[in-house]
Design a protein around this motif. Structure first.
Motif, PDB file in Angstrom:
ATOM      1  N   ALA A  72      -4.225   2.225  -1.865  1.00 30.58           N
ATOM      2  CA  ALA A  72      -4.787   1.197  -0.987  1.00 30.58           C
ATOM      3  C   ALA A  72      -6.174   0.739  -1.432  1.00 30.58           C
ATOM      4  O   ALA A  72      -6.480  -0.454  -1.383  1.00 30.58           O
ATOM      5  CB  ALA A  72      -4.842   1.717   0.443  1.00 30.58           C
ATOM      6  N   ASP A  73      -7.016   1.682  -1.885  1.00 36.13           N
ATOM      7  CA  ASP A  73      -8.374   1.272  -2.271  1.00 36.13           C
ATOM      8  C   ASP A  73      -8.345   0.300  -3.449  1.00 36.13           C
ATOM      9  O   ASP A  73      -9.054  -0.708  -3.465  1.00 36.13           O
ATOM     10  CB  ASP A  73      -9.254   2.495  -2.566  1.00 36.13           C
ATOM     11  CG  ASP A  73      -8.654   3.475  -3.567  1.00 36.13           C
ATOM     12  OD1 ASP A  73      -7.498   3.263  -3.997  1.00 36.13           O
ATOM     13  OD2 ASP A  73      -9.341   4.465  -3.905  1.00 36.13           O
ATOM     14  N   ALA A  99       0.109  -3.223   4.645  1.00 35.46           N
ATOM     15  CA  ALA A  99      -0.554  -1.972   5.016  1.00 35.46           C
ATOM     16  C   ALA A  99       0.415  -1.113   5.806  1.00 35.46           C
ATOM     17  O   ALA A  99       1.235  -1.614   6.568  1.00 35.46           O
ATOM     18  CB  ALA A  99      -1.803  -2.253   5.829  1.00 35.46           C
ATOM     19  N   LEU A 107      -5.694  -1.570  -4.359  1.00 34.14           N
ATOM     20  CA  LEU A 107      -4.979  -2.781  -3.966  1.00 34.14           C
ATOM     21  C   LEU A 107      -5.892  -3.741  -3.213  1.00 34.14           C
ATOM     22  O   LEU A 107      -5.889  -4.953  -3.467  1.00 34.14           O
ATOM     23  CB  LEU A 107      -3.757  -2.420  -3.117  1.00 34.14           C
ATOM     24  CG  LEU A 107      -2.961  -3.583  -2.514  1.00 34.14           C
ATOM     25  CD1 LEU A 107      -2.609  -4.635  -3.551  1.00 34.14           C
ATOM     26  CD2 LEU A 107      -1.706  -3.063  -1.826  1.00 34.14           C
ATOM     27  N   PHE A 108      -6.697  -3.238  -2.288  1.00 35.28           N
ATOM     28  CA  PHE A 108      -7.562  -4.132  -1.528  1.00 35.28           C
ATOM     29  C   PHE A 108      -8.649  -4.741  -2.412  1.00 35.28           C
ATOM     30  O   PHE A 108      -9.044  -5.894  -2.210  1.00 35.28           O
ATOM     31  CB  PHE A 108      -8.168  -3.414  -0.323  1.00 35.28           C
ATOM     32  CG  PHE A 108      -7.259  -3.426   0.873  1.00 35.28           C
ATOM     33  CD1 PHE A 108      -7.091  -4.582   1.616  1.00 35.28           C
ATOM     34  CD2 PHE A 108      -6.553  -2.290   1.241  1.00 35.28           C
ATOM     35  CE1 PHE A 108      -6.242  -4.611   2.704  1.00 35.28           C
ATOM     36  CE2 PHE A 108      -5.699  -2.309   2.332  1.00 35.28           C
ATOM     37  CZ  PHE A 108      -5.544  -3.465   3.070  1.00 35.28           C
ATOM     38  N   GLY A 161       4.140  -2.331  -6.088  1.00 33.88           N
ATOM     39  CA  GLY A 161       3.761  -1.191  -5.267  1.00 33.88           C
ATOM     40  C   GLY A 161       4.759  -0.058  -5.384  1.00 33.88           C
ATOM     41  O   GLY A 161       5.729  -0.152  -6.136  1.00 33.88           O
ATOM     42  N   CYS A 197       0.830  -1.212   0.000  1.00 39.91           N
ATOM     43  CA  CYS A 197       0.000   0.000   0.000  1.00 39.91           C
ATOM     44  C   CYS A 197       0.863   1.261   0.000  1.00 39.91           C
ATOM     45  O   CYS A 197       1.960   1.291   0.564  1.00 39.91           O
ATOM     46  CB  CYS A 197      -0.878   0.050   1.245  1.00 39.91           C
ATOM     47  SG  CYS A 197      -2.218  -1.132   1.291  1.00 39.91           S
ATOM     48  N   SER A 198       0.309   2.299  -0.585  1.00 32.60           N
ATOM     49  CA  SER A 198       0.897   3.631  -0.454  1.00 32.60           C
ATOM     50  C   SER A 198       0.443   4.244   0.868  1.00 32.60           C
ATOM     51  O   SER A 198      -0.392   3.674   1.581  1.00 32.60           O
ATOM     52  CB  SER A 198       0.448   4.514  -1.611  1.00 32.60           C
ATOM     53  OG  SER A 198      -0.968   4.664  -1.591  1.00 32.60           O
ATOM     54  N   VAL A 211      -1.110  -8.357   1.453  1.00 32.13           N
ATOM     55  CA  VAL A 211      -1.111  -6.902   1.341  1.00 32.13           C
ATOM     56  C   VAL A 211      -0.288  -6.347   2.495  1.00 32.13           C
ATOM     57  O   VAL A 211      -0.451  -6.764   3.646  1.00 32.13           O
ATOM     58  CB  VAL A 211      -2.544  -6.328   1.390  1.00 32.13           C
ATOM     59  CG1 VAL A 211      -2.516  -4.802   1.488  1.00 32.13           C
ATOM     60  CG2 VAL A 211      -3.337  -6.769   0.168  1.00 32.13           C
ATOM     61  N   GLN A 225      -5.702   1.260   7.982  1.00 34.28           N
ATOM     62  CA  GLN A 225      -5.595   0.980   6.550  1.00 34.28           C
ATOM     63  C   GLN A 225      -5.744  -0.517   6.296  1.00 34.28           C
ATOM     64  O   GLN A 225      -6.344  -0.937   5.304  1.00 34.28           O
ATOM     65  CB  GLN A 225      -4.239   1.458   6.008  1.00 34.28           C
ATOM     66  CG  GLN A 225      -4.115   1.355   4.489  1.00 34.28           C
ATOM     67  CD  GLN A 225      -2.758   1.836   4.002  1.00 34.28           C
ATOM     68  OE1 GLN A 225      -1.712   1.349   4.439  1.00 34.28           O
ATOM     69  NE2 GLN A 225      -2.778   2.809   3.107  1.00 34.28           N
TER      70      GLN A 225
END
Length: 328
Positions: A248-249, A265, A251-252, A244, A207-208, A263, A270
């Motif tokens: 996050a939105d 986080a 990626l999930f 990456g 995630c960013s 993932v 997050q």
């Protein structure tokens, strides 16, 4: 052949731990291929059986050599004696002290190879602090008790595994804490655990920190390039299957669809938010990096319903499944 043993810590005795433990014994757990022993209060377990109207007997054990193999019998290493009529649903020094003693006993058993994994019922952080144990939660306490310098919190579900770079701290503190080596060590711990269980390189998405992964510098102050990208480049040099930093939105969504096994986080909510939306009963808390296997329910003490016989045991069963999976 002797089965491996999972030790279940009862958690805060004023919470729902005893009830979900007793309720879990109403299910057939033979598929775990493990013996179970509760580290806690036999009195509280007897109370819980009465509350739930279950004809389950308690076998008080002095050691793991005293276990009886029978799904109608709960093996319990009894720790101390709770006060008479100890109330449910209230924080107290006494409850915090007992919760700590259950965990410490389980860790000692695990480090001495008397049990093969620890599965924890929920504790109250406030009660733990009231008793003088100033830890943010189980994760940090277990690290201290096992003399482990650094561990990671991972949430495991049937669809998705999420490991956290930071956990129990404020968001501003978390962002300040994130740096490339910490990100890499977190990736490494998650990758190593899943490599063993999957038997292949896990597909990892990172995630960013900022929305849209910073949108090429529009959002944030270049945190992705400074704090995350160097760790990913290091992992790519090791030929790990990693991508990456990703928004996050997105990626999930991709991970829930099945595109990733893990993932990474950056901070607590997050990672926790998406897992709990997918179904809190399926999310299992795993402490990665300890010298012992530890899984846990992903919910709290539920003081508002403790002692009422309505707590849901499904998450504990999932935590036991995960512990068994890592043992075998």
């Amino acid at each position: 052949m002797t089965l491996p043993i999972i030790g279940i810590t009862m958690g805060d005795p004023s919470g729902i731990g005893s009830e979900i433990i007793v309720a879990s014994y109403t299910h057939d757990t033979s598929f775990l291929n493990c013996s179970l022993v509760v580290i806690g209060s036999s009195e509280r377990l007897i109370e819980a059986a009465k509350i739930l109207k279950q004809d389950i007997k308690i076998n008080e054990c002095n050691s793991t050599e005293d276990l009886i193999s029978n799904n109608n019998i709960i093996n319990c290493i009894n720790i101390g004696k709770l006060p008479m009529n100890m109330p449910y649903g209230l924080n107290s020094v006494t409850a915090g002290e007992f919760a700590y003693q259950y965990i410490e006993t389980a860790v000692n058993l695990a480090l001495n190879n008397k049990i093969n994994a620890i599965c924890t019922a929920p504790i109250s952080k406030k009660a733990l602090h009231m008793a003088g144990y100033k830890y943010p939660g189980h994760t940090e306490l277990l690290a201290k008790l096992t003399n482990t310098e650094e561990v990671s919190l991972m949430l495991a579900t049937p669809k998705l595994n999420v490991i956290h770079v930071t956990t129990h701290m404020g968001l501003i503190d978390a962002i300040n804490r994130i740096e490339p080596e910490l990100v890499f060590r977190t990736i490494e711990r998650g990758r190593n655990l899943l490599y063993k269980s999957l038997g292949r390189e896990p597909r990892i998405g990172v995630c960013s920190i900022n929305p849209h992964a910073g949108e090429e510098g529009i959002f944030g102050n270049g945190e992705e390039e400074k704090k995350i990208t160097p760790a990913i480049k290091k992992a790519l040099k090791l030929k790990w299957n990693i991508k990456g930093p990703l928004a996050a939105d997105t990626l999930f969504y991709l991970a829930a669809r099945g595109d990733f096994d893990l993932v990474v986080a950056m901070y607590h909510d997050q990672g926790h938010g998406p897992v709990k939306v997918m179904g809190i009963e399926h999310g299992v808390n795993v402490t990665v990096g300890l010298p012992v296997i530890r899984t846990s329910v992903d919910h709290g003490t539920a003081f508002d319903i403790a002692g009422k016989g309505i707590a849901d045991e499904r998450n504990l069963i999932e935590a036991l499944k995960k512990a068994s999976e890592y043992i075998h």
